[in-house]
Each structure stands twice: as structure tokens, then as C-alpha cells.
Design a protein around this motif. Structure first.
Motif, PDB file in Angstrom:
ATOM      1  N   UNK A 178       0.834  -1.187   0.000  1.00 57.84           N
ATOM      2  CA  UNK A 178       0.000   0.000   0.000  1.00 57.84           C
ATOM      3  C   UNK A 178       0.872   1.242   0.000  1.00 57.84           C
ATOM      4  N   UNK A 179       0.571   2.154  -0.925  1.00 58.11           N
ATOM      5  CA  UNK A 179       1.349   3.379  -1.081  1.00 58.11           C
ATOM      6  C   UNK A 179       0.431   4.583  -1.003  1.00 58.11           C
ATOM      7  N   UNK A 180       0.787   5.592  -0.194  1.00 54.89           N
ATOM      8  CA  UNK A 180      -0.022   6.808  -0.164  1.00 54.89           C
ATOM      9  C   UNK A 180       0.285   7.680  -1.375  1.00 54.89           C
ATOM     10  N   UNK A 181      -0.753   8.219  -1.976  1.00 53.01           N
ATOM     11  CA  UNK A 181      -0.609   9.112  -3.123  1.00 53.01           C
ATOM     12  C   UNK A 181      -1.487  10.334  -2.905  1.00 53.01           C
ATOM     13  N   UNK A 182      -0.877  11.507  -2.950  1.00 56.70           N
ATOM     14  CA  UNK A 182      -1.611  12.743  -2.678  1.00 56.70           C
ATOM     15  C   UNK A 182      -2.222  13.305  -3.957  1.00 56.70           C
ATOM     16  N   UNK A 183      -3.538  13.517  -3.918  1.00 49.73           N
ATOM     17  CA  UNK A 183      -4.244  14.203  -4.987  1.00 49.73           C
ATOM     18  C   UNK A 183      -4.494  15.644  -4.556  1.00 49.73           C
ATOM     19  N   UNK A 184      -4.183  16.569  -5.426  1.00 50.08           N
ATOM     20  CA  UNK A 184      -4.407  17.981  -5.144  1.00 50.08           C
ATOM     21  C   UNK A 184      -5.593  18.473  -5.965  1.00 50.08           C
ATOM     22  N   UNK A 185      -6.227  19.539  -5.474  1.00 55.26           N
ATOM     23  CA  UNK A 185      -7.338  20.130  -6.205  1.00 55.26           C
ATOM     24  C   UNK A 185      -8.493  19.181  -6.418  1.00 55.26           C
ATOM     25  N   UNK A 186      -8.737  18.291  -5.452  1.00 53.03           N
ATOM     26  CA  UNK A 186      -9.726  17.227  -5.625  1.00 53.03           C
ATOM     27  C   UNK A 186     -11.150  17.769  -5.546  1.00 53.03           C
ATOM     28  N   UNK A 187     -11.994  17.236  -6.414  1.00 54.94           N
ATOM     29  CA  UNK A 187     -13.410  17.604  -6.448  1.00 54.94           C
ATOM     30  C   UNK A 187     -14.261  16.333  -6.478  1.00 54.94           C
ATOM     31  N   UNK A 188     -15.455  16.443  -5.909  1.00 52.81           N
ATOM     32  CA  UNK A 188     -16.401  15.325  -5.895  1.00 52.81           C
ATOM     33  C   UNK A 188     -17.731  15.802  -6.440  1.00 52.81           C
ATOM     34  N   UNK A 189     -18.339  14.983  -7.274  1.00 49.23           N
ATOM     35  CA  UNK A 189     -19.712  15.187  -7.729  1.00 49.23           C
ATOM     36  C   UNK A 189     -20.455  13.880  -7.527  1.00 49.23           C
ATOM     37  N   UNK A 190     -21.642  13.931  -6.904  1.00 46.45           N
ATOM     38  CA  UNK A 190     -22.359  12.685  -6.643  1.00 46.45           C
ATOM     39  C   UNK A 190     -23.811  12.953  -6.303  1.00 46.45           C
ATOM     40  N   UNK A 191     -24.681  12.041  -6.730  1.00 52.23           N
ATOM     41  CA  UNK A 191     -26.031  12.028  -6.182  1.00 52.23           C
ATOM     42  C   UNK A 191     -25.932  11.686  -4.701  1.00 52.23           C
ATOM     43  N   UNK A 192     -26.891  12.138  -3.912  1.00 46.85           N
ATOM     44  CA  UNK A 192     -26.847  11.844  -2.482  1.00 46.85           C
ATOM     45  C   UNK A 192     -28.259  11.715  -1.940  1.00 46.85           C
ATOM     46  N   UNK A 193     -28.466  10.626  -1.177  1.00 49.42           N
ATOM     47  CA  UNK A 193     -29.682  10.414  -0.412  1.00 49.42           C
ATOM     48  C   UNK A 193     -29.268   9.928   0.963  1.00 49.42           C
ATOM     49  N   UNK A 194     -30.220   9.730   1.838  1.00 53.96           N
ATOM     50  CA  UNK A 194     -29.896   9.204   3.164  1.00 53.96           C
ATOM     51  C   UNK A 194     -29.355   7.780   3.089  1.00 53.96           C
ATOM     52  N   UNK A 195     -29.614   7.094   1.991  1.00 59.04           N
ATOM     53  CA  UNK A 195     -29.210   5.701   1.854  1.00 59.04           C
ATOM     54  C   UNK A 195     -27.904   5.507   1.093  1.00 59.04           C
ATOM     55  N   UNK A 196     -27.353   6.563   0.513  1.00 62.05           N
ATOM     56  CA  UNK A 196     -26.104   6.377  -0.207  1.00 62.05           C
ATOM     57  C   UNK A 196     -25.752   7.536  -1.112  1.00 62.05           C
ATOM     58  N   UNK A 197     -24.643   7.363  -1.831  1.00 60.42           N
ATOM     59  CA  UNK A 197     -24.186   8.384  -2.781  1.00 60.42           C
ATOM     60  C   UNK A 197     -23.841   7.707  -4.102  1.00 60.42           C
ATOM     61  N   UNK A 198     -24.865   7.367  -4.890  1.00 61.16           N
ATOM     62  CA  UNK A 198     -24.635   6.674  -6.161  1.00 61.16           C
ATOM     63  C   UNK A 198     -24.246   7.647  -7.276  1.00 61.16           C
TER      64      UNK A 198
END
Length: 304
Positions: A178-198
């Protein structure tokens, strides 16, 4: 046209073969909104991490990281190319999530999961577990080594979260290490409900120095281990040796042979500009210094 800061990153990074990815927080990037301190916490465990397997997925998982109006996923392009050549990276990822050796946790805080202009989204590394419960009622613990200071601030519009940038650390599992890798400027887009983020995607960038110090040695070790396990006369081994084993031709691939390979290099040169000229301050200096990566994510309700 933007210039690249370091020429060696026109290298054989397309040879990236069997890695598993998990992410955790790490610090804010450029123009980061202020995370919210109100609302309900919604905790999730990641159940899917999709690597691009074709050009369509490469584009589906891409996000505009540097604000130039074009989506970015250069490493995803290399991964998709490898998939067309029969190199299975996804299987390693799926197995690591299934057996609980790589656990990724998400925690969103919002007043509404339908529409909310001020939402926080935090990502943690979870403790390994031999029997992960992804059914929606599982309990997971944040690893003591997981950063806890990075929050992607964003918003929810008609049930879909958009947030970032922030720095995120990805754990890669290559040939059991296992190797750590740093991501910079990270963004997330996702649907979201109380049951998950599909139907989500996570995209960030790897600096040239990080790539040089972490990815290239891991790629080299992975290829040499594969050649040793299958034997030099295996068709796959012969293909790898034919591409990389050039100077000297000795049946072993070196870091320099990977870095300086002229065939694979054009697949993966720096494509995003996320830092000022000092290479530290978030901003732009019209010189690409990082390589973008976008992946697909899904997650299920959990208790953290």
C-alpha cells in the motif's frame, strides 16, 4: 498553449497495471469555499471505485480541475488504454473493497439532501475489516492514520452534490503493497440520499514530484514482479520487456527505462495547472505541473 514544467513526465506511466485506490482527507486547495458547520451528518462507506475502462468512462469520470472549461482525466486516459490491451486493474480494486482491505468512508453534512447551498463532504480512510457490511447497516471505524482535516465544501442541487477543491490522499495497493498518493485540487460530484451516494465521481491531480517518487517505482516493481511470476517467455512479459527493457537490455525494467520511454510517455504528460510558479501556492502560472485522475464512486449508508 501551456508548457509543461518537467519534461520527464512524458513517461511510461501508461504501464500502471494493478492498483487499488482509497482516499482520505488532506487539506484545502484553491478558492475553497468555507465548509458548513450546521446540518445533519450522513455517513457512508464506499462500495464501488470504477476505473475508466474505455474512452466513454474516461470522459464520464472527468471533472474540470483547473477552471479552463475543459474536463480533465489524463491518467484515466492511460488506464482506459491499458484496459483495451487486456490489463485488468479493476479486478484488484474490486477485490480490495470486497475483502475489506481498503475501506473508504464519506461523511456529508447538510440541512437538506434535496437543495442546500452550503454542504460539507469529508473523506476518511477506514480501518481494515475482514467482514465489511455494505448492506446499509454496517459500522466502520476511521483509521488512526487517516487525516481528518480536509473537507470539500460545496452545494446540493436537486439531490446532487458538487464540491471542492481540497487535497485528498489515495492509498494504492500494488502487488500487495500500500502506497499513499496525494491528490491535489480534488473535487467530488455525486447524487446523495440518506441511503447512499450513487453515480458519483472523484477527481484530483498528482504533482510531478509525487508521481516521480511514488508511482514510477511502484509501476517498475509491479512489472518486474509480473515478469518474474509469469516468466520472460510469457506473451505479456515479452510485450513489457519489448516496450521498456531498452538500456541496458537485461531482462529487468528500471525506473529510468519507465520514465524515459518514448512510446508510452505521450499518453501521460502533465495536463493541469493548479499551482503558482513556486509550485506550492494554489493558483496558476500557465505551466502544467500535475496529472489529472478521475474515477467513479458509489457508496452505501453506514455508521462511522
Amino acid at each position: 498553449m501551456k508548457m509543461t514544467r518537467c519534461s520527464w513526465l512524458n513517461l511510461a506511466t501508461g504501464a500502471l497495471a494493478s492498483l487499488s485506490l482509497v482516499a482520505c482527507g488532506g487539506g484545502d486547495g484553491e478558492d475553497t469555499p468555507t465548509p458548513t458547520d450546521t446540518g445533519t451528518f450522513y455517513d457512508f462507506v464506499q462500495t464501488v471505485l470504477d476505473l475508466p475502462a474505455n474512452p466513454a468512462e474516461e470522459m464520464d469520470f472527468a471533472i474540470d480541475l483547473d477552471g479552463n472549461g475543459e474536463v480533465d482525466n489524463k491518467l484515466g486516459h492511460a488506464i482506459a488504454f491499458l484496459a483495451t490491451q487486456g490489463i485488468d486493474m479493476q479486478g484488484s480494486v474490486d477485490e480490495s473493497i470486497k475483502d475489506g482491505s481498503l475501506i473508504l468512508l464519506h461523511s456529508a453534512r447538510a440541512d437538506s439532501l434535496e437543495t442546500d447551498p452550503s454542504v460539507s463532504w469529508q473523506v476518511y480512510i477506514g480501518d481494515e475489516t475482514t467482514m465489511p457490511d455494505y448492506s446499509g447497516v454496517g459500522t466502520f471505524n476511521v483509521a488512526t492514520t487517516s487525516p481528518t482535516d480536509a473537507k470539500l465544501a460545496g452545494s446540493i442541487v436537486t439531490g446532487r452534490f458538487t464540491g471542492g477543491p481540497a487535497n485528498v490522499t489515495i492509498t494504492m495497493s500494488i502487488a500487495g503493497d500500500e502506497l499513499p498518493l496525494k491528490l491535489v485540487g480534488t473535487r467530488i460530484e455525486s447524487d446523495i440520499t440518506a441511503d447512499g451516494c450513487p453515480n458519483g465521481k472523484l477527481a484530483g491531480a498528482i504533482t510531478e514530484m509525487e508521481f516521480d517518487n511514488t508511482i514510477i517505482p511502484a509501476i517498475t516493481d509491479m512489472m518486474n514482479n509480473s515478469i518474474k511470476a509469469k516468466g520472460p517467455t510469457d506473451p505479456g512479459s515479452m510485450q513489457l520487456l519489448g516496450i521498456f527493457d531498452k538500456d541496458p537490455v537485461d531482462g529487468t525494467i528500471s525506473n529510468d527505462e519507465v520514465k524515459n520511454n518514448p512510446l508510452i510517455g505521450p499518453l501521460l504528460s502533465p495536463d493541469v495547472d493548479l499551482f503558482a510558479a513556486d509550485g506550492v501556492t494554489p493558483g496558476h502560472d500557465m505551466m502544467n505541473e500535475s496529472i489529472s485522475l478521475g474515477v467513479g464512486i458509489d457508496c452505501a449508508k453506514s455508521t462511522i
